[in-house]
Motif scaffolding. Structure first.
Motif, short mmCIF file in Angstrom:
data_model
loop_
_atom_site.label_atom_id
_atom_site.label_comp_id
_atom_site.label_asym_id
_atom_site.label_seq_id
_atom_site.Cartn_x
_atom_site.Cartn_y
_atom_site.Cartn_z
N ASP A 93 0.61 -1.40 -0.12
CA ASP A 93 -0.10 0.16 0.26
C ASP A 93 1.26 1.24 0.27
OD1 ASP A 93 -2.11 -1.22 -0.23
OD2 ASP A 93 -2.82 -1.35 2.55
N LEU A 94 1.54 1.35 0.84
CA LEU A 94 2.44 2.25 0.83
C LEU A 94 3.77 2.15 -0.62
CD1 LEU A 94 4.02 2.64 4.42
CD2 LEU A 94 1.90 3.96 3.64
N ALA A 95 4.57 1.60 -0.66
CA ALA A 95 4.65 1.69 -2.51
C ALA A 95 4.04 2.03 -3.55
CB ALA A 95 5.38 0.48 -2.88
N LEU A 96 2.83 1.82 -3.64
CA LEU A 96 1.84 2.80 -4.25
C LEU A 96 1.59 4.30 -3.84
CD1 LEU A 96 -1.00 -0.26 -5.07
CD2 LEU A 96 1.07 0.47 -6.16
N GLY A 130 -4.65 -5.85 -7.15
CA GLY A 130 -5.31 -5.49 -8.49
C GLY A 130 -4.36 -5.66 -9.54
N VAL A 131 -5.33 -4.64 -10.49
CA VAL A 131 -4.42 -4.36 -11.82
C VAL A 131 -2.43 -3.72 -11.33
CG1 VAL A 131 -6.80 -4.03 -12.84
CG2 VAL A 131 -5.86 -1.79 -11.70
N VAL A 135 2.45 -3.40 -11.42
CA VAL A 135 3.30 -2.29 -10.95
C VAL A 135 3.73 -2.79 -9.96
CG1 VAL A 135 3.61 -0.49 -9.76
CG2 VAL A 135 2.17 -0.58 -11.70
N LEU A 136 3.91 -3.41 -8.80
CA LEU A 136 4.57 -3.95 -7.65
C LEU A 136 5.56 -4.55 -7.80
CD1 LEU A 136 2.27 -3.17 -4.54
CD2 LEU A 136 3.59 -1.90 -4.99
N GLN A 137 4.99 -5.86 -9.18
CA GLN A 137 6.13 -6.89 -8.95
C GLN A 137 7.07 -6.46 -9.73
OE1 GLN A 137 4.38 -9.17 -12.00
NE2 GLN A 137 3.04 -10.78 -10.16
#
Length: 165
Positions: A93-96, A130-131, A135-137
């Protein structure tokens, strides 16, 4: 610099919701640190023991983490697993939120439980957005294993704010 640990704790499994309900009976605001900290690990362990109707065998975060790593206390294992899982969710969550290009896990607990953390669902929970999972990968997560990091930060702050000029 933030106080992200005081943001409201968000959970996603039924068991995490049970623990959150215990916390909500105790505190009007349940921040992330109520679970993701040394005292938070103790809070979680005690909540799980209460839910399961068993006596808590440990009264310190280090003892809980050690028992979990040995695997000889089911509530300690579950508490530390929940710690790792929620840490993954919060870190994602924080990374996003901040558009992180990398994430660095620091602090006393992650370094002490490195093998347990790697075997946990931390990584799955980190990217389960989700979508935005794709990005997080691409966001690497690093474990900082420097025992004096907090002391160095405090010294650096002191030098910046109190240096004779």
């Amino acid at each position: 610099p933030t106080e992200a640990g005081h943001a409201a704790l968000s959970v996603r499994s039924a068991r995490e919701l049970e623990v959150l309900a215990v916390f909500m009976r105790r505190w009007s605001h349940v921040g992330i640190e109520r679970l993701l900290s040394g005292p938070g690990l103790l809070n979680t362990y005690q909540a799980l023991c209460g839910i399961d109707g068993v006596a808590a065998r440990h009264d310190a975060p280090a003892a809980i983490a050690l028992a979990a790593q040995r695997g000889d206390d089911p509530q300690a294992v579950e508490a530390l697993s929940m710690f790792c899982d929620v840490l993954g969710s919060v870190a994602g969550d924080l990374a996003l939120t901040f558009g992180a290009k990398a994430v660095y896990l620091a602090g006393g607990i992650p370094a002490q439980i490195a093998d347990f953390l790697l075997a946990s669902d931390f990584a799955a929970r980190f990217v389960d957005k989700g979508v935005m999972g794709e990005v997080l990968q691409r966001v690497p997560v690093h474990l900082v294993e420097h025992g004096q990091l907090g002391l160095q930060g405090a010294a650096s702050w002191y030098m910046e704010h109190n240096a004779a000029g």
